[in-house]
Design a protein around this motif. Structure first.
Motif, PDB file in Angstrom:
ATOM      1  N   GLY A 161      19.992 -79.263  -2.472  1.00 27.69           N
ATOM      2  CA  GLY A 161      20.943 -78.533  -1.642  1.00 27.69           C
ATOM      3  C   GLY A 161      20.265 -77.884  -0.460  1.00 27.69           C
ATOM      4  N   PRO A 162      20.989 -77.002   0.229  1.00 32.12           N
ATOM      5  CA  PRO A 162      20.423 -76.349   1.418  1.00 32.12           C
ATOM      6  C   PRO A 162      19.316 -75.374   1.071  1.00 32.12           C
ATOM      7  N   VAL A 163      18.333 -75.268   1.966  1.00 28.70           N
ATOM      8  CA  VAL A 163      17.295 -74.259   1.825  1.00 28.70           C
ATOM      9  C   VAL A 163      17.922 -72.895   2.061  1.00 28.70           C
ATOM     10  N   MET A 164      17.665 -71.956   1.152  1.00 31.63           N
ATOM     11  CA  MET A 164      18.252 -70.642   1.275  1.00 31.63           C
ATOM     12  C   MET A 164      17.542 -69.869   2.392  1.00 31.63           C
ATOM     13  N   GLY A 165      18.327 -69.298   3.286  1.00 26.44           N
ATOM     14  CA  GLY A 165      17.757 -68.535   4.380  1.00 26.44           C
ATOM     15  C   GLY A 165      18.395 -68.922   5.703  1.00 26.44           C
ATOM     16  N   THR A 166      17.921 -68.320   6.767  1.00 30.17           N
ATOM     17  CA  THR A 166      18.419 -68.586   8.116  1.00 30.17           C
ATOM     18  C   THR A 166      17.372 -69.425   8.838  1.00 30.17           C
ATOM     19  N   PRO A 167      17.724 -70.622   9.326  1.00 32.95           N
ATOM     20  CA  PRO A 167      16.736 -71.609   9.762  1.00 32.95           C
ATOM     21  C   PRO A 167      15.620 -71.083  10.654  1.00 32.95           C
ATOM     22  N   ALA A 168      15.938 -70.246  11.638  1.00 32.88           N
ATOM     23  CA  ALA A 168      14.920 -69.793  12.588  1.00 32.88           C
ATOM     24  C   ALA A 168      13.843 -68.946  11.932  1.00 32.88           C
ATOM     25  N   TYR A 169      14.084 -68.438  10.733  1.00 32.35           N
ATOM     26  CA  TYR A 169      13.144 -67.533  10.061  1.00 32.35           C
ATOM     27  C   TYR A 169      12.573 -68.131   8.779  1.00 32.35           C
ATOM     28  N   VAL A 170      12.926 -69.382   8.488  1.00 31.34           N
ATOM     29  CA  VAL A 170      12.481 -70.036   7.259  1.00 31.34           C
ATOM     30  C   VAL A 170      11.122 -70.687   7.488  1.00 31.34           C
ATOM     31  N   ALA A 171      10.198 -70.484   6.556  1.00 37.76           N
ATOM     32  CA  ALA A 171       8.843 -71.019   6.689  1.00 37.76           C
ATOM     33  C   ALA A 171       8.837 -72.538   6.559  1.00 37.76           C
ATOM     34  N   PRO A 172       7.908 -73.207   7.242  1.00 41.26           N
ATOM     35  CA  PRO A 172       7.890 -74.675   7.248  1.00 41.26           C
ATOM     36  C   PRO A 172       7.838 -75.318   5.873  1.00 41.26           C
ATOM     37  N   GLU A 173       7.045 -74.750   4.959  1.00 46.43           N
ATOM     38  CA  GLU A 173       6.902 -75.389   3.653  1.00 46.43           C
ATOM     39  C   GLU A 173       8.203 -75.416   2.869  1.00 46.43           C
ATOM     40  N   ARG A 174       9.118 -74.515   3.195  1.00 51.01           N
ATOM     41  CA  ARG A 174      10.409 -74.493   2.484  1.00 51.01           C
ATOM     42  C   ARG A 174      11.233 -75.738   2.787  1.00 51.01           C
ATOM     43  N   PHE A 175      11.099 -76.279   4.004  1.00 46.96           N
ATOM     44  CA  PHE A 175      11.856 -77.477   4.355  1.00 46.96           C
ATOM     45  C   PHE A 175      11.300 -78.720   3.671  1.00 46.96           C
ATOM     46  N   ALA A 176      10.118 -78.610   3.114  1.00 48.43           N
ATOM     47  CA  ALA A 176       9.543 -79.712   2.339  1.00 48.43           C
ATOM     48  C   ALA A 176       9.804 -79.539   0.850  1.00 48.43           C
ATOM     49  N   GLY A 177      10.585 -78.536   0.482  1.00 48.46           N
ATOM     50  CA  GLY A 177      10.996 -78.363  -0.901  1.00 48.46           C
ATOM     51  C   GLY A 177      10.136 -77.451  -1.737  1.00 48.46           C
ATOM     52  N   HIS A 178       9.157 -76.766  -1.127  1.00 49.38           N
ATOM     53  CA  HIS A 178       8.309 -75.874  -1.908  1.00 49.38           C
ATOM     54  C   HIS A 178       9.032 -74.561  -2.199  1.00 49.38           C
ATOM     55  N   PRO A 179       8.756 -73.927  -3.333  1.00 47.51           N
ATOM     56  CA  PRO A 179       9.428 -72.669  -3.693  1.00 47.51           C
ATOM     57  C   PRO A 179       9.075 -71.551  -2.721  1.00 47.51           C
ATOM     58  N   ALA A 180       9.940 -70.567  -2.659  1.00 48.28           N
ATOM     59  CA  ALA A 180       9.682 -69.389  -1.835  1.00 48.28           C
ATOM     60  C   ALA A 180       8.602 -68.541  -2.477  1.00 48.28           C
ATOM     61  N   THR A 181       7.668 -68.065  -1.647  1.00 47.30           N
ATOM     62  CA  THR A 181       6.595 -67.193  -2.111  1.00 47.30           C
ATOM     63  C   THR A 181       6.525 -65.989  -1.176  1.00 47.30           C
ATOM     64  N   ALA A 182       5.617 -65.080  -1.468  1.00 48.95           N
ATOM     65  CA  ALA A 182       5.417 -63.942  -0.579  1.00 48.95           C
ATOM     66  C   ALA A 182       5.083 -64.405   0.838  1.00 48.95           C
ATOM     67  N   ALA A 183       4.345 -65.506   0.947  1.00 49.54           N
ATOM     68  CA  ALA A 183       3.951 -66.019   2.263  1.00 49.54           C
ATOM     69  C   ALA A 183       5.153 -66.492   3.081  1.00 49.54           C
ATOM     70  N   THR A 184       6.213 -66.942   2.423  1.00 44.73           N
ATOM     71  CA  THR A 184       7.380 -67.378   3.188  1.00 44.73           C
ATOM     72  C   THR A 184       8.069 -66.180   3.833  1.00 44.73           C
TER      73      THR A 184
END
Length: 299
Positions: free
Chosen positions: A162-185
């Motif tokens: 499904g969609p990556v949770m968040g607002t695109p302009a502020y979403v970290a690059p690794e999230r678009f590759a399917g990696h889980p959200a971490t403190a770094a995101t």
């Protein structure tokens, strides 16, 4: 709603915000005789009680001056609601509509946001939606709002396809590759926020969401305009937050302390630093490349 008093104590006085999934009311707690904010899920939403309870629990664990406090959770006519600290002021987004902020103000705001995130990360909570609309500016400082899509650090998305949770302009690059959200995101979002405060615009300006996501994953941010008097350490911190590799981003505690020092401000941060996110086990640098992949976001 069948009643304007929830849980036998929270009187709904005035609606102060409406979104696609919820309404926010200025309320009054009749038991403790104090003003509160009450977030009530919209009746047409299929949001489950468990999801809203998770939001309430995520935020309720955070006792921090830069986080809007959560007081209570309940349901009324099968509609879940959250009772929160009533935060009065204007959002950072409203302030940025008038252009860039004085660099000292922008840096202080981002120091306070980073301090709030240090507290969240210390409780194993990642916000996942840091953006100007979720930062309220008050006389006592910035307040981070809306832990509605918060999750435990490293938790896989509920729907991996499904969609990556968040607002695109502020979403970290690794999230678009399917990696889980971490403190770094969350820290990537802080870097974007700082850039926006200093310049009045996003680090990447592109015509479509697909082009924006591609730029975030592959391109360097557009150069900042020259800002008189701003320490180089601020630019360095912003650049580190916007790094493509999550391991290169600073922790929230480090960012909060450095940014606060740059403007001679004080922030409250936990006493223990936290390790950066675990390195992804697969490369994400060359992803995504298609419109379908870039479209995995929530506006």
């Amino acid at each position: 709603m069948a009643t304007r008093t929830l849980g036998g104590r929270y009187q709904l006085v005035k609606r102060i915000g409406v979104g696609g999934m919820s309404e926010v009311w200025h309320g009054h707690d009749e038991v403790l005789d104090r003003p509160v904010a009450v977030k009530v899920m919209a009746p047409h939403q299929a949001t489950t009680v468990d999801i809203v309870r998770r939001e309430a629990r995520s935020a309720a664990r955070l006792a921090h001056p830069n986080v809007a406090g959560v007081h209570d959770f309940g349901t009324s006519a099968n509609q879940p609601y959250i009772v929160m600290e009533l935060v009065e002021g204007r959002t950072l987004g409203q302030h940025l509509a008038g252009g860039p902020l004085d660099w000292r103000i922008g840096v202080r705001i981002c120091a306070e946001v980073a301090a709030a995130l240090a507290a969240a990360h210390g409780e194993n909570v990642v916000h996942r939606d840091i953006k100007p609309g979720n930062i309220m500016l008050t006389p006592s400082g910035a307040k981070v709002l809306d832990f509605g899509i918060a999750a435990a650090i490293g938790t896989a998305d509920d729907d991996p396809d499904g969609p990556v949770m968040g607002t695109p302009a502020y979403v970290a690059p690794e999230r678009f590759a399917g990696h889980p959200a971490t403190a770094a995101t969350d820290m990537f979002a802080v870097g974007t926020l700082l850039y926006q405060c200093l310049s009045g615009r996003l680090p990447w300006l592109r015509a479509t969401p697909t082009e924006l996501v591609h730029a975030e994953c592959h391109d360097d941010p557009d150069p900042l305009p020259e800002i008189d008097g701003m320490p180089g350490e601020v630019i360095d911190m912003m650049s580190r937050c916007l790094a493509k590799d999550p391991l290169e981003r600073p922790t929230a505690m480090v960012a909060a302390l450095l940014l606060a020092e740059a403007v001679d401000a004080r922030v409250y941060v936990p006493m223990t630093d936290f390790e950066p996110a675990v390195a992804p086990t697969t490369s994400w640098v060359d992803e995504p490349t298609s419109a379908s992949q870039a479209g995995r976001h929530r506006a």
